[in-house]
Design a protein around this motif. Structure first.
Motif, short mmCIF file in Angstrom:
data_model
loop_
_atom_site.label_atom_id
_atom_site.label_comp_id
_atom_site.label_asym_id
_atom_site.label_seq_id
_atom_site.Cartn_x
_atom_site.Cartn_y
_atom_site.Cartn_z
N VAL A 240 7.64 8.69 -4.59
CA VAL A 240 8.22 7.72 -3.66
C VAL A 240 7.52 7.92 -2.32
CG1 VAL A 240 10.30 7.02 -2.41
CG2 VAL A 240 10.43 7.59 -4.84
N ASN A 241 6.97 6.84 -1.76
CA ASN A 241 6.13 6.92 -0.58
C ASN A 241 6.60 5.96 0.50
OD1 ASN A 241 3.86 8.58 -2.00
ND2 ASN A 241 4.17 6.81 -3.34
N VAL A 242 6.34 6.31 1.76
CA VAL A 242 6.78 5.49 2.88
C VAL A 242 5.56 5.04 3.67
CG1 VAL A 242 8.23 5.39 4.93
CG2 VAL A 242 8.92 6.82 3.00
N LEU A 243 5.47 3.71 3.90
CA LEU A 243 4.38 3.12 4.66
C LEU A 243 4.93 2.34 5.83
CD1 LEU A 243 3.41 3.37 1.54
CD2 LEU A 243 1.60 1.79 2.21
N ALA A 244 4.08 2.05 6.77
CA ALA A 244 4.40 1.15 7.89
C ALA A 244 3.10 0.56 8.40
CB ALA A 244 5.13 1.90 9.01
N ASP A 245 3.07 -0.76 8.54
CA ASP A 245 1.86 -1.44 9.01
C ASP A 245 0.62 -1.02 8.22
OD1 ASP A 245 3.30 -2.80 10.96
OD2 ASP A 245 3.02 -1.20 12.44
N LYS A 246 0.74 -1.00 6.90
CA LYS A 246 -0.36 -0.66 6.00
C LYS A 246 -0.87 0.76 6.17
CE LYS A 246 -2.30 -5.35 5.70
NZ LYS A 246 -3.57 -6.13 5.79
N ARG A 247 -0.06 1.62 6.76
CA ARG A 247 -0.45 3.02 6.94
C ARG A 247 0.58 3.92 6.26
NH1 ARG A 247 0.58 4.54 11.45
NH2 ARG A 247 1.49 2.67 12.40
#
Length: 355
Positions: A240-247
């Motif tokens: 399970v991974n967390v991204l924001a603004d394609k980062r």
């Protein structure tokens, strides 16, 4: 028969619970053993439907404790070691098999393999889902359903026992399970045809939904991994991974880490994207226990997005989505139909079976 440590690796972000080293690491990370609790739910349902059922079990946490908690008076026929091990599962199963109508076991794919080794197809079996992945077709869709099936009589079918070994899913053999399709899950099937073209539209719509700066939690799966790859981010297929603004903000997070991340101040609220398990239709409760009831309630079910290619939905053959969060009240809060993002500005409504 219960594997007391089944599933301890789930919420802490491990990929399974097999082996003493993994179990020690899980408990060091704050894992809580819940196999007994889930087995108790199954046994209470069994008792409500067949109060006169005779139950044979192993001592202590391997079955006796859960049976007594469920209001049953079990006959203890096996004394395991302390701590229990796979060898205890095999020994208990061999002892119980000749004496029972149905061998009910609580665990995951590793436990199913132990049961297969012990009894093969000599006795009907059914798994109470308490592990991490549970890709085998020998488990009830949730603990209550396990008790319901155990209390009934039905024809049997051969069901696959599969497990991930060295990064690939392998077939180990077949067990005989009750043939009740709405209550006993299907085997997980592999994804095919996940290409950049197939998920590019889904990726575009997810960005629009998340908004600038908003944390986007991606559940495990080849579909979600392909979406991240389009943004130039490489994430583990099982994590399970967390991204924001394609980062990438955080990779392979535990449930506790995720709870902190979705509660942090951000320009936009957090959102979660999950994809159904191929062949099974599970959205939650199989391999993504980091998406705990606490995380789901904090984010809100209205900000949970289901993503799948049209081919993946078609492969389900009309079988509904399933959820098994570990919180029956939360499971019942899901709507009867969920909106699925299948492409850019393309969505479909798909049924979810609330157990």
């Amino acid at each position: 028969m219960i594997n007391p440590v089944a599933g301890v690796g789930g919420r802490v972000g491990l990929k399974g619970s097999d082996g003493a080293e993994v179990q020690e690491r899980a408990f060091a990370l704050g894992a809580v053993a819940r196999a007994g609790e889930r087995a108790t739910v199954a046994l209470r349902e069994l008792r409500s439907r067949r109060p006169d059922a005779a139950v044979l079990t192993a001592a202590g946490a391997m079955g006796e404790d859960a049976a007594r908690e469920a209001g049953l008076s079990p006959m203890v026929v096996y004394a395991p070691g302390d701590p229990t091990s796979a060898a205890d599962t095999v020994a208990a199963a061999r002892l119980l098999a000749p004496q029972v109508e149905l061998l009910l076991f609580a665990g995951g794919d590793g436990t199913a393999r132990d049961v297969l080794e012990a009894v093969g197809a000599t006795v009907p079996v059914l798994g109470v889902p308490t592990g991490v992945k549970m890709h085998s077709a020998v488990f009830a869709v949730n603990p209550r359903a396990a008790g319901e099936v155990a209390a009934s009589s039905s024809r049997l079918r051969d069901a696959e026992v599969v497990d991930r070994v060295d990064g690939s899913t392998q077939l180990f053999g077949y067990l005989r399970v009750p043939d009740i399709p709405t209550r006993v899950q299907q085997r997980k099937t592999g994804s095919s045809g996940i290409t950049p073209d197939a998920v590019s539209g889904i990726a575009t719509d997810l960005l629009d939904l998340a908004g600038p700066g908003g944390p986007l939690v991606l559940g495990p799966g080849t579909t979600t991994r392909a979406i991240a790859a389009l943004w130039g981010v490489d994430v583990p297929v099982l994590g399970v991974n967390v991204l924001a603004d394609k980062r990438l903000v955080a990779a392979d997070v535990s449930g506790d880490e995720l709870l902190k991340l979705v509660s942090a101040d951000s320009p936009a609220p957090a959102r979660i994207a999950v994809t159904p398990i191929g062949g099974q239709g599970f959205l939650l409760g199989r391999g993504n226990q980091q998406l705990s009831p606490e995380v789901l309630r904090r984010v809100g079910l209205d900000r949970l997005h289901v993503v799948a290619t049209e081919a993946k939905l078609a492969a389900l053959g009309g079988r509904p989505f399933l959820v098994d969060t570990g919180d029956p009240e939360l499971d019942h809060e899901f709507p009867a139909y969920l909106r699925v993002v299948t492409g850019h500005h393309r969505t479909t409504l798909y049924p979810l079976e609330r157990q």
